[in-house]
Scaffold this active site. Structure first.
Site, PDB file in Angstrom:
ATOM      1  N   SER A  92     -14.367   6.228   6.826  1.00  0.00           N
ATOM      2  CA  SER A  92     -14.371   4.824   6.447  1.00  0.00           C
ATOM      3  C   SER A  92     -13.365   4.433   5.375  1.00  0.00           C
ATOM      4  CB  SER A  92     -15.775   4.413   6.010  1.00  0.00           C
ATOM      5  OG  SER A  92     -16.106   3.250   6.687  1.00  0.00           O
ATOM      6  N   SER A 145       0.845  -1.195   0.000  1.00  0.00           N
ATOM      7  CA  SER A 145       0.000   0.000   0.000  1.00  0.00           C
ATOM      8  C   SER A 145       0.876   1.240   0.000  1.00  0.00           C
ATOM      9  CB  SER A 145      -0.901   0.025   1.238  1.00  0.00           C
ATOM     10  OG  SER A 145      -1.473   1.318   1.385  1.00  0.00           O
ATOM     11  N   ASP A 149     -20.975   1.207   6.977  1.00  0.00           N
ATOM     12  CA  ASP A 149     -19.863   1.639   6.118  1.00  0.00           C
ATOM     13  C   ASP A 149     -19.740   0.764   4.876  1.00  0.00           C
ATOM     14  OD1 ASP A 149     -19.602   2.957   8.482  1.00  0.00           O
ATOM     15  OD2 ASP A 149     -17.613   2.173   8.974  1.00  0.00           O
ATOM     16  N   ALA A 152     -10.513   9.323   9.814  1.00  0.00           N
ATOM     17  CA  ALA A 152     -11.268  10.578   9.908  1.00  0.00           C
ATOM     18  C   ALA A 152     -12.749  10.301  10.106  1.00  0.00           C
ATOM     19  CB  ALA A 152     -11.065  11.409   8.637  1.00  0.00           C
ATOM     20  N   GLY A 153     -13.092   9.016  10.320  1.00  0.00           N
ATOM     21  CA  GLY A 153     -14.504   8.656  10.412  1.00  0.00           C
ATOM     22  C   GLY A 153     -15.161   8.628   9.043  1.00  0.00           C
ATOM     23  N   SER A 197     -11.335   2.230   5.990  1.00  0.00           N
ATOM     24  CA  SER A 197     -11.260   0.770   6.159  1.00  0.00           C
ATOM     25  C   SER A 197     -12.287   0.071   5.262  1.00  0.00           C
ATOM     26  CB  SER A 197     -11.454   0.380   7.631  1.00  0.00           C
ATOM     27  OG  SER A 197     -12.697   0.823   8.129  1.00  0.00           O
TER      28      SER A 197
END
Ligand code: ADP
Ligand code: MG
Length: 409
Positions: free
Chosen positions: A140, A81, A196, A137-138, A142
């Protein structure tokens, strides 16, 4: 002097795909089978409702994770990554199980593991990741990583779940979303309610995704900001507060305990008309009962606000959702107690500078806030927020524009 405003721009899709492709060729010395991508998300309203069987209303961000991926004939996963120092890591799929994979590879290997657990035939692969979704940062990052890997594996192992970009297969994508949730919960070890992954895989450009967390059903609600001369401004506070996981678990536990006392399966079953009676039942003079009163009041009213928000969008009255955003923030701050100084500061400064409504978004204790802003006032509102942070001696926030974008493809 006014503080600088730092924008985090979304990459053009062709740029993102090229970055992932070039990283792949550089590290693995061969061409990938293809490139795939998936968006981060922002929730318009309906916070802390997912684990209560409630409603939420996310949109997909124009910010996406991009992966270039090539199928292998063995059981090995090699991953790299650009956000993780560009160093190649290696995992054997047969070794993947809860607790065995450290760090970010868990989000990738976990998807392959969960697909196998669901009975799909998936083998090893090489994958390169590059992303413009801000981390932590909220928004998402992920889920965007999981979803991009999920649609890539769907394609190279011929699972036939995702459909095409023109004709997404919602039932298949629901399966992929569940797979991503398992990867995040069980292999990455992070609690997540499922909003999410559904947003990243099942959203639609120009629409908000009304997600019913009781049965997983969705409806695409038109949310055409530009036709109304509006922008959704997202502010990443960059605030980091400790004890977040414990706070999340405590909120869930309070809701579950209240549901048991009320004799319902989830708080979704408490109708707004029955709220006063339910709160009277919970208020038994104990400190715990008092906390449950406030948590339940938030959840039941927040679900009602999602319905009102959608009704206003359906009626084409986009500006009218502003007061619902304001009310949601007050409820999260006062009753659910998950806001923090930085989130309150964004909301107050944005509103004072002319935002039509503003609220924290995501789990709270940091992360991001959103503001609904007239397009010609975006710069003024962003400046006002940046100035308020500077005056408060806080780290500079980051700003994102979030027109509702396309799902994983
Ligand atoms: P959020 O999803 O709100 O951004 P999380 O803590 O849930 O925050 O997820 C962030 C984690 O996801 C990162 O620490 C990393 O492990 C993983 N991740 C997200 N994006 C990438 C990426 N582009 N490359 C590698 N790992 C990533
Ligand atoms: Mg996340």
């Amino acid at each position: 002097m006014s503080a600088a405003v730092e924008w985090v721009e979304a990459w053009a899709p062709a740029d993102g795909a090229r970055r992932a492709h070039d990283l792949f060729v550089d590290r693995f010395g061969t061409e990938p089978d293809g490139t795939w991508s998936a968006p981060g998300r922002v929730n318009l309203i309906g916070e802390h409702t997912d684990y209560n069987g409630g409603l939420c209303l996310p949109t997909a961000l124009p910010h996406r994770a991009y992966v270039a991926l090539r199928r292998r004939d063995d059981d090995t996963v090699r991953l790299v990554s650009a956000q993780e120092a560009g160093r190649v890591r290696e995992v054997r799929l047969a070794d993947v199980a809860p607790g065995t994979v450290d760090g970010w590879p868990a989000y990738v290997a976990g998807v392959a593991w969960a697909l196998r657990e669901a009975g799909h035939v998936v083998g090893g692969f090489d994958v390169a990741v590059d992303s413009c979704v801000p981390y932590g940062a909220g928004l998402s990052s992920s889920a965007s990583l999981e979803a991009s890997v999920a649609v890539a594996l769907d394609a190279v192992f011929d699972l036939g779940l995702a459909g095409t970009a023109e004709q997404p297969d919602d039932a298949g994508r629901t399966t992929l979303a569940a797979v991503c949730v398992r990867a995040e919960n069980e292999i990455a070890g992070a609690p997540t309610g499922g909003m999410d992954q559904s947003a990243s895989l099942r959203a639609s450009a120009g629409h908000a995704l009304l997600l019913d967390c009781l049965d997983g059903s969705v409806r695409h609600v038109p949310f055409d900001l530009s036709a109304h001369g509006l922008e959704l401004l997202v502010v990443d506070t960059r605030a980091e507060h400790a004890l977040v996981d414990g706070q999340y678990a405590a909120r869930r536990a309070a809701c579950e305990a209240a549901a048991v006392r009320l004799g319902v399966g989830t708080l979704r079953e408490v109708a707004p008309e029955a709220l006063d009676a339910a709160l009277a039942t919970l208020a038994d003079g104990s400190a715990e009962g008092d906390v449950q009163v406030r948590r339940v009041r938030h959840v039941v009213r927040e679900i009602e606000r999602v319905e009102q928000f959608v009704a206003r969008l359906d009626a084409g009255d986009v500006e009218a959702v502003g007061p619902l955003m304001d009310a949601s923030h007050a409820s999260l701050r006062d009753d659910y107690e998950v806001s923090c100084r930085e989130l309150d500061l964004v909301v107050d400064a944005a509103r004072a500078a002319g935002a039509l409504g503003a609220r924290m978004t995501g789990g709270g204790f940091g992360g991001s806030a959103i503001a609904l802003v007239r397009a010609d006032e975006v710069d003024a509102v962003a400046s006002a927020v940046a100035d308020a942070f500077a005056a408060g001696g806080l780290r500079a926030p980051a700003f994102v524009l979030a027109p509702p974008a396309a799902p994983a493809s």
